[in-house]
Each structure stands twice: as structure tokens, then as C-alpha cells.
Design an enzyme around this catalytic site. Structure first.
Site, mmCIF file in Angstrom:
data_model
loop_
_atom_site.group_PDB
_atom_site.id
_atom_site.type_symbol
_atom_site.label_atom_id
_atom_site.label_comp_id
_atom_site.label_asym_id
_atom_site.label_seq_id
_atom_site.Cartn_x
_atom_site.Cartn_y
_atom_site.Cartn_z
ATOM 1 N N PHE A 144 -8.968 15.130 -5.312
ATOM 2 C CA PHE A 144 -9.775 16.094 -4.553
ATOM 3 C C PHE A 144 -10.315 17.135 -5.530
ATOM 4 C CE2 PHE A 144 -10.963 19.812 -2.186
ATOM 5 C CZ PHE A 144 -11.691 19.253 -1.145
ATOM 6 N N ASP A 229 -8.528 19.788 -13.887
ATOM 7 C CA ASP A 229 -8.854 20.649 -12.746
ATOM 8 C C ASP A 229 -7.585 21.383 -12.332
ATOM 9 O OD1 ASP A 229 -9.361 21.767 -10.283
ATOM 10 O OD2 ASP A 229 -10.477 20.061 -9.488
ATOM 11 N N LYS A 258 -9.901 29.511 -7.300
ATOM 12 C CA LYS A 258 -8.941 30.026 -6.326
ATOM 13 C C LYS A 258 -8.283 31.348 -6.751
ATOM 14 C CE LYS A 258 -7.929 25.546 -4.208
ATOM 15 N NZ LYS A 258 -8.434 25.528 -2.845
HETATM 16 C C1 LIG Z 1 -7.988 20.675 -7.286
HETATM 17 C C2 LIG Z 1 -9.152 21.253 -6.553
HETATM 18 N N1 LIG Z 1 -10.368 21.210 -7.109
HETATM 19 C C3 LIG Z 1 -11.448 21.728 -6.497
HETATM 20 C C4 LIG Z 1 -11.349 22.319 -5.253
HETATM 21 C C5 LIG Z 1 -12.590 22.869 -4.580
HETATM 22 O O1 LIG Z 1 -12.564 24.248 -4.583
HETATM 23 P P1 LIG Z 1 -13.540 25.062 -3.574
HETATM 24 O O2 LIG Z 1 -13.027 24.778 -2.181
HETATM 25 O O3 LIG Z 1 -13.368 26.491 -3.988
HETATM 26 O O4 LIG Z 1 -14.915 24.544 -3.793
HETATM 27 C C6 LIG Z 1 -10.096 22.385 -4.639
HETATM 28 C C7 LIG Z 1 -9.958 22.991 -3.302
HETATM 29 O O5 LIG Z 1 -9.001 22.810 -2.597
HETATM 30 C C8 LIG Z 1 -8.961 21.841 -5.296
HETATM 31 O O6 LIG Z 1 -7.763 21.870 -4.750
#
Ligand SMILES: Cc1ncc(COP(=O)(O)O)c(C=O)c1O
Length: 403
Positions: A144, A229, A258
Site C-alpha cells: 500500500f 516507504d 504522516k
Molecule cells: C506505507 C504508506 N505509504 C503511503 C501512504 C499514503 O499516504 P497518504 O494517505 O498521506 O497519501 C500510506 C497511507 O496509509 C501508507 O501507509
């Protein structure tokens, strides 16, 4: 509560005016402090979701709130055609914090993932010698990374992409946790390997020990960028500043978001070496709000609080305590309790209630949490949580899982 509106009215209004892309629980949050949240009827909850890890510092942290108000009263937005001291010091401090050299600031997490993808592609064409339009990025099944069209193009969740095609090409998926599969998937066109150190939305899936280290070596050997990530796992969530630190791995690019916004603003960034970030030239990429002074000031304060309150170290202890006590719960419904630091998943058995239903019951008991995948209850409280608050939550979690 707004005059003349009952909670039932508000839930009805939410369904009437909001696009139905979320299946929200009927909790109408009114105010919050630390790990506690109160709804419009005055009911108290403990927050076991922390805005999907955006609220590592808890709600309304006094230092972060002060930083927000101070900067909002000074200058909030400054287009990137000009500079601000806040932007410059944010970049310096975040780069140093990560042990890297350069920063590209943005707002939401998905935006930073997109930035990293663009960087990797341009690097492949200008430095690695991949022929134009042939660069491939390897990603993992069950990943994700956000919700843009390009990102969902390499999702393995059918709902995320099936009716949103056509997919963006240039991605290849391999099983998560299998370093051999990475080695086998690399070709001369491979620009990067994009991976989460722990799959959060994927159900709190922790790869085998040594996985990231082996991926690091494979990427070095093949001149492939390792992009990690850490949007959900970063900034102390797993008991180290970054989840990569558990294996002493330094990626080529960190993707951060975040908690970087202190739980009050969307702030994200890609952080890496000068050589890599310098593949961008003016005009290649940008964002109206990315790197605005308000966001930068708040993020600088968030980094200070992380260090001052030694949150990562605290999490090593509280996370171990929480996991140990969750594992003691004797319930025929629990399949597995897994986690690292304060990123915990309780997987319930197939055939009984699903995680969404358990979360509904937990919320009725005052524990705000959410399901991830169909059978995993996600437990990820603010990192400031103390043992008394954990005990309060444990009592209710045990009640719900054993009755
Ligand atoms: C590992 C990871 N990458 C990217 C995202 C996407 O972030 P955003 O919701 O701020 O676009 C999330 C969101 O939960 C995430 O957990």
C-alpha cells in the site's frame, strides 16, 4: 455539538453530503488530548489508530500546537519561487535527521511516493542508461503506497484498480519478504525497488529477519535504487527512528509523511543523496503547498519533540509490554498477534466475526481502532501512550475478544 443536531442527524448528514468512499464508524469526534478522544455526546475513547500513524505525538501536543499558532501568525505560505528560512532549516534538519543530504518536500504521502517514482525514472534514463520509456520499478504484492492512478496501478487489491484503469505501465510485482524474488526480477531496465519495511495497510505483515539487508545488497550489486516507504513506519513507530534501522539499512531514498506533520498538517518528503535528488532540474516537479513555512515549522518542531521525548526508545518498552500482554489473551477467535513497537495487528480467525465487526465492538467499549484487510485489527496508538493507558485498552480488548 451544533445546536439542534442529534448524533443520528449528523450521521445522516454525513451520508447525504459526503461521497461514500469511506465506511466510517458512527463516532463523531469533538475534541481530543494526548491519547484520549471525546465524541459530541461526551463519550471518552482511547485512540488506538492515531490517524494511521499521523498522530505519533498524540492529539494537541502543546509544543506542536504552539509551533503551529506561532508560524500561522507570522507567514504560512510562500511560493517556492521564493525561499523562507523555515524551508531552508527544515530541509537541513530533516536531511541530517535521516543521515542524508537533500530533501524534496511535499504534502500528502502519495504525493511523495509519486515524487520518488519520478526521481527513479529520471535517474534511470540520465544516470543508469536505461532507454527512454523502458524503466521498470519493482514493487511488492500486498503493498500500500497510496491512491493515485499510478500508485494503484501496482496495487494487488482489485478494488483499488479494477474500475480505475487503464493502469500506468512500468511496474512489476514480486512477493513481499522474498529477497530471492527480487534478485530474479531485476533486469537491465530496473530502476528501483520500492518497498514498505512492514506492510501496514496490508495487515501488519513483518518480513523475515534480514530481508531488508539482503534487498539492500541486491540493489547495490545491480545498480538498482532501494526506495523505502517509511510513511507509516517512520518516526519511532516501530521502536527505532526508522523501521530500516532494525537492520541497519540505509535506503537510497526515504519516503516520509504522516507523523512528519506533527499530527496537525499534511507534510511529506523524499529524502536522499545529493547525487540522486539533483537529477531534477527546475520545472521537473513541484507543488503549490509543498515546503510552505507553516508546514516546515511544524515539522521541525515534530522532529524536536521526537528527540526530546525519546519516543522511539519509549516505544521499544511500551510496544513490548503491549504485545506481551495481548499475546496472553486467551481467545479462540485470535489467530495471531504480531507487531513491532507500536504497530500491532491482531489477526482473528476466518469464519467468525471479521475485523470490522470486532472494531465496532471495541469502539462501543471506548477503544478507537480500525480493521486492515478483512481479518486484522490494527492497534497503533500514539507513541506517547503510557502503561496505565495500555492497561485500560487491554482490559477492553480482552473483553471484546473473549465474549
Ligand atoms: C506505507 C504508506 N505509504 C503511503 C501512504 C499514503 O499516504 P497518504 O494517505 O498521506 O497519501 C500510506 C497511507 O496509509 C501508507 O501507509
Amino acid at each position: 455539538m451544533e445546536e439542534n443536531y442529534s448524533k443520528t442527524d449528523l450521521v445522516w448528514l454525513s451520508k447525504f453530503y459526503l461521497a461514500p468512499n469511506y465506511n466510517s464508524y458512527p463516532v463523531i469526534v469533538d475534541w481530543a488530548s494526548g491519547c484520549k478522544v471525546w465524541d459530541v455526546e461526551g463519550k471518552e475513547y482511547i485512540d488506538m489508530l492515531s490517524g494511521y500513524s499521523a498522530l505519533n505525538f498524540g492529539h494537541v501536543h502543546p509544543k506542536i500546537t504552539r509551533a503551529l499558532l506561532y508560524q500561522a501568525d507570522k507567514v504560512a505560505v510562500c511560493p517556492r519561487k521564493f525561499l523562507s528560512e523555515e524551508l531552508i532549516f527544515f530541509a537541513k534538519e530533516l536531511a541530517e535527521f535521516c543521515g542524508m543530504e537533500m530533501v524534496l518536500p511535499s504534502n500528502g504521502g502519495a504525493e511523495a511516493v509519486e515524487t520518488a517514482i519520478k526521481l527513479a525514472r529520471k535517474w534511470a534514463y540520465t544516470k543508469k542508461g536505461v532507454s527512454k520509456n523502458r524503466a521498470k520499478i519493482i514493487t511488492c504484492e500486498n503493498n500500500f503506497h497510496g491512491r493515485t492512478v499510478t500508485i494503484v496501478s501496482f496495487s494487488s487489491e482489485p478494488q483499488y484498480i479494477d474500475l480505475f484503469g487503464p493502469r500506468t505501465p512500468g511496474f512489476k510485482k514480486i512477493p513481499f519478504g522474498d529477497a530471492g524474488a527480487l534478485r530474479g526480477a531485476i533486469t537491465s531496465d530496473t530502476a528501483a525497488f520500492l518497498v514498505e519495511p512492514i506492510q501496514g495497510e496490508g495487515g501488519i505483515v513483518i518480513p523475515p529477519d534480514g530481508y531488508l539487508k539482503e534487498c539492500r545488497e541486491i540493489c547495490y550489486e545491480n545498480n538498482v535504487l532501494l526506495i523505502v516507504d517509511e510513511i507509516q513506519t517512520g518516526f519511532g513507530r516501530t521502536g527505532k527512528m526508522f523501521a530500516c534501522d532494525h537492520e541497519n539499512v540505509k535506503p537510497d531514498l526515504y519516503i516520509l509523511g504522516k507523523a512528519l506533520g506533527g499530527g496537525v498538517l499534511p507534510v511529506s518528503a523524499v529524502v536522499g543523496s545529493r547525487e540522486l535528488l539533483s537529477v531534477f532540474v527546475p520545472g521537473d516537479h513541484g507543488s503549490t503547498f509543498g515546503g510552505n513555512p507553516l508546514a516546515c515549522h511544524v515539522a521541525r518542531e515534530a522532529l524536536n519533540v521526537l528527540r526530546e521525548e525519546r519516543l522511539a526508545e519509549r516505544v521499544l518498552e511500551t510496544g513490548e509490554y503491549f504485545l506481551r500482554h495481548l499475546r496472553k489473551i486467551k481467545s479462540p477467535s485470535i489467530k495471531e498477534v504480531r507487531g513491532r513497537g507500536l504497530l500491532i495487528g491482531i489477526e482473528v480467525k476466518f469464519g467468525g466475526l471479521d475485523a470490522h465487526e470486532y472494531c465496532k465492538r471495541l469502539i462501543e467499549e471506548g477503544v478507537l481502532c480500525s480493521d486492515t484487510k478483512r481479518y486484522v485489527i490494527r492497534i497503533a496508538p500514539p507513541l506517547i501512550i503510557n502503561k496505565a493507558e495500555i492497561d485500560w485498552a487491554l482490559e477492553r480488548i480482552e473483553k471484546v475478544l473473549t465474549t
